[in-house]
Enzyme design. Sequence first.
Site, PDB file in Angstrom:
ATOM      1  N   HIS A 171       0.669  -1.062   0.048  1.00 46.44           N
ATOM      2  CA  HIS A 171      -0.182  -0.128   0.089  1.00 46.44           C
ATOM      3  C   HIS A 171       0.933   1.260  -0.024  1.00 46.44           C
ATOM      4  CE1 HIS A 171      -3.008   2.766   1.192  1.00 46.44           C
ATOM      5  NE2 HIS A 171      -3.988   2.025   1.503  1.00 46.44           N
ATOM      6  N   GLU A 186      -0.271   1.379  -5.270  1.00 47.23           N
ATOM      7  CA  GLU A 186      -0.416  -0.007  -4.521  1.00 47.23           C
ATOM      8  C   GLU A 186      -0.375  -1.216  -5.833  1.00 47.23           C
ATOM      9  OE1 GLU A 186      -3.614   0.048  -1.689  1.00 47.23           O
ATOM     10  OE2 GLU A 186      -3.803   2.184  -2.061  1.00 47.23           O
TER      11      GLU A 186
HETATM   12  O1  LIG Z   1      -7.016   4.172   6.556  1.00 42.90           O
HETATM   13  P1  LIG Z   1      -6.658   2.651   5.848  1.00 42.90           P
HETATM   14  O2  LIG Z   1      -7.303   1.672   6.489  1.00 42.90           O
HETATM   15  O3  LIG Z   1      -5.259   2.879   5.604  1.00 42.90           O
HETATM   16  O4  LIG Z   1      -7.157   2.749   4.383  1.00 42.90           O
HETATM   17  C1  LIG Z   1      -6.743   3.741   3.358  1.00 42.90           C
HETATM   18  C2  LIG Z   1      -7.270   3.454   2.154  1.00 42.90           C
HETATM   19  O5  LIG Z   1      -6.486   2.445   1.562  1.00 42.90           O
HETATM   20  C3  LIG Z   1      -6.608   2.270   0.068  1.00 42.90           C
HETATM   21  O6  LIG Z   1      -6.147   1.330  -0.305  1.00 42.90           O
HETATM   22  C4  LIG Z   1      -8.470   2.122  -0.174  1.00 42.90           C
HETATM   23  O7  LIG Z   1      -8.504   2.024  -1.567  1.00 42.90           O
HETATM   24  C5  LIG Z   1      -9.061   3.276   0.544  1.00 42.90           C
HETATM   25  O8  LIG Z   1     -10.536   3.080   0.260  1.00 42.90           O
HETATM   26  C6  LIG Z   1      -8.933   3.367   2.181  1.00 42.90           C
HETATM   27  O9  LIG Z   1      -9.417   4.549   2.503  1.00 42.90           O
END
Ligand SMILES: O=P(O)(O)OC[C@H]1O[C@@H](O)[C@H](O)[C@@H](O)[C@@H]1O
Length: 281
Positions: free
Chosen positions: A151, A253
Amino acid sequence: MDIDSVVIASPSSNARVFHQGAHVEQWTPQGQEPVVWVSQASAYQVGKSIRGGIPIIFPWFNQGRTLGLRPRHGFARTTKWEYLGSRPLPEGGMQATWFFDPTSAQEAEGADLFPYDYALHYRVSCDEALTVELEITNLSDEDFECELAFHTYLQVGDIERTTLEGLDGVEAVNPFISPEHFTQEGNVESLTGIDRVFFSGPNLTVRDEALSRNIQVESEGATNTIVWNPGPEGAAGMSDMGDDEWRQMLCVEAGCIYDNAIVVEPGRTHTLSYRLSTTSL
Ligand SMILES: O=P(O)(O)OC[C@H]1O[C@@H](O)[C@H](O)[C@@H](O)[C@@H]1O
């Protein structure tokens, strides 16, 4: 800061990696702005993911395919991994490795939802590029299905002067807007507030006019690219992101998510790798 980290330093770049989540928190080539972004407002707490860097998403993405799974994005990013050490690479650069298995996750919320035997090996290599490689080995005697992703949060000078090149013609969906799939036409030029899933792993360029550089993203073992920026409204709703920080970041990602979840057979290994490098504009 409640969690521990190591610095991987090579003559051409350095990275800081936290043992919780084996989380690359930043990566900076010599003489440049950081390429991997981290929020000034990030919490560095036990059990909470750092807002930025490269969270490792496993064994489900977001709330999972069946929805409602917790914690969001799986338990690997908020659990401590075992650090196995660092070594210089024969061709130059430095590499550090981490290990994670069900024993590491014994206390983790959600671990009971993935009741398999498995091993994760993670390598982080720094030279003129940053390369991260995750191996997932199935040690059970039955198949399992999982989602996984890097991510990655990238630093950009100004999201409104940033474009993504290399996704022309790729099937895509905006899952929080509509289930309809469509074909991306041309570069992705409007990135503020985007939350889009592409049906191809990232091999693309982030063109950053404000910092006068291109970031090349290359991957193997991924069948999705997820592109996310929270925009002003999303950032305002997050306690660990400053109100204006959405302007300086973009998540690109690499993963296998939703219907592209992978099935790993007993004794088999799936490898996901992701490489970042830069050139001047
Ligand atoms: O706040 P988190 O759990 O780290 O997620 C952040 C984002 O991660 C992304 O990968 C998603 O597509 C989003 O929808 C999400 O809001």
